[in-house]
Design a protein around this motif. Structure first.
Motif, PDB file in Angstrom:
ATOM      1  N   ILE A 131       1.035  -1.233   0.089  1.00 29.35           N
ATOM      2  CA  ILE A 131       0.191   0.050  -0.031  1.00 29.35           C
ATOM      3  C   ILE A 131       0.822   1.230   0.115  1.00 29.35           C
ATOM      4  N   ASP A 132       0.684   1.898  -1.014  1.00 27.11           N
ATOM      5  CA  ASP A 132       1.603   3.355  -1.151  1.00 27.11           C
ATOM      6  C   ASP A 132       0.574   4.533  -1.313  1.00 27.11           C
ATOM      7  N   GLY A 133       0.004   4.908  -0.622  1.00 26.25           N
ATOM      8  CA  GLY A 133      -1.249   6.137  -0.775  1.00 26.25           C
ATOM      9  C   GLY A 133      -2.147   5.344  -1.443  1.00 26.25           C
ATOM     10  N   ASP A 134      -2.797   5.831  -2.498  1.00 23.70           N
ATOM     11  CA  ASP A 134      -3.957   5.227  -2.965  1.00 23.70           C
ATOM     12  C   ASP A 134      -3.652   4.102  -3.782  1.00 23.70           C
ATOM     13  N   VAL A 135      -2.286   3.647  -3.924  1.00 23.95           N
ATOM     14  CA  VAL A 135      -1.940   2.552  -4.645  1.00 23.95           C
ATOM     15  C   VAL A 135      -2.200   1.448  -3.662  1.00 23.95           C
ATOM     16  N   LYS A 136      -2.966   0.290  -3.975  1.00 26.71           N
ATOM     17  CA  LYS A 136      -3.022  -0.866  -2.944  1.00 26.71           C
ATOM     18  C   LYS A 136      -3.010  -2.133  -3.960  1.00 26.71           C
TER      19      LYS A 136
END
Length: 218
Positions: A58-63
């Protein structure tokens, strides 16, 4: 906010991803689960993940879930997917081969018939290691002259095999040099020399017959 890599508290499928992140000096939360209930009873359904599974990134909105998807994303983001078409092809093939070999190994060490299959597994490792030696040839990396994300997977796989069957990698000079070259990457030194590197395991979950984690053991 720093990205989060979620996986069990063991090496398994998560370790090569950890190696890549440390190599690129990414500040990240290394979320390790040692209580299945925390994952299955809480986070699996509450983190907003598509195809919820471990590992996740998970990196911010990136999942992202699924090991291959995480590697593909990180490879693109950090320039480790090959800079030429041939390097990309080499990376894709080597990564797929490494994952297939890992899955086959895991099926045996978790299997109910481990005692029956162990000798066959040990005997067959030499040919499997020899194939990696052949494919590497006189190159520094499996991407050719450049490091690619498949190298992280192969390093981890060969290290596991070499601990399962000591000496099976060292008999190949090019693989021995590859392992030393990888372990000497400057940005990996702090991690590789720490307890967090889990050099001696655990490699597998508590139900495995080899390299098993002690947490959750019945």
């Amino acid at each position: 906010m720093a990205p989060t890599l979620g996986y069990w508290e063991l090496r398994g499928l998560g370790h090569a991803i950890r190696l890549l992140l440390h190599y690129k000096e990414v500040e990240f939360e290394n979320k390790m689960y040692n209580d299945p209930q925390e994952w299955f009873g809480n986070d699996k359904l509450n983190l907003g993940l598509k195809w919820p599974n471990l590992p996740y990134y998970i990196d911010g909105d990136v999942k992202i879930t699924e090991t291959s998807a995480i590697f593909a994303h990180l490879g693109r983001k950090h320039g480790l997917d090959g800079s030429t078409e041939q390097a990309k092809i080499n990376n894709d093939m080597t990564y797929s081969a490494a994952l297939s070999h890992r899955n086959a190994f895991v099926r045996v060490v978790y299997g109910d018939n481990y005692d029956e299959k162990k000798d066959e597994l040990v005997a067959g490792l030499d040919d499997k290691v020899a194939q990696f030696s052949k494919e590497l040839g006189d190159q520094d990396w499996f991407g050719g002259s450049e490091l690619v994300y498949a190298d992280f997977c192969v390093y981890d796989l060969l290290d596991v095999w070499n601990q399962f069957k000591p000496g099976c990698v060292e008999k190949h000079d090019n693989l021995k040099a590859f392992m030393a070259r990888f372990a000497a990457l400057p940005t990996l030194q702090k991690f590789m020399n720490s307890d967090k590197s889990m050099k001696n395991g655990p490699f597998n979950g508590p139900n495995a017959h080899w390299g098993a984690a002690k947490w959750g053991a019945k």
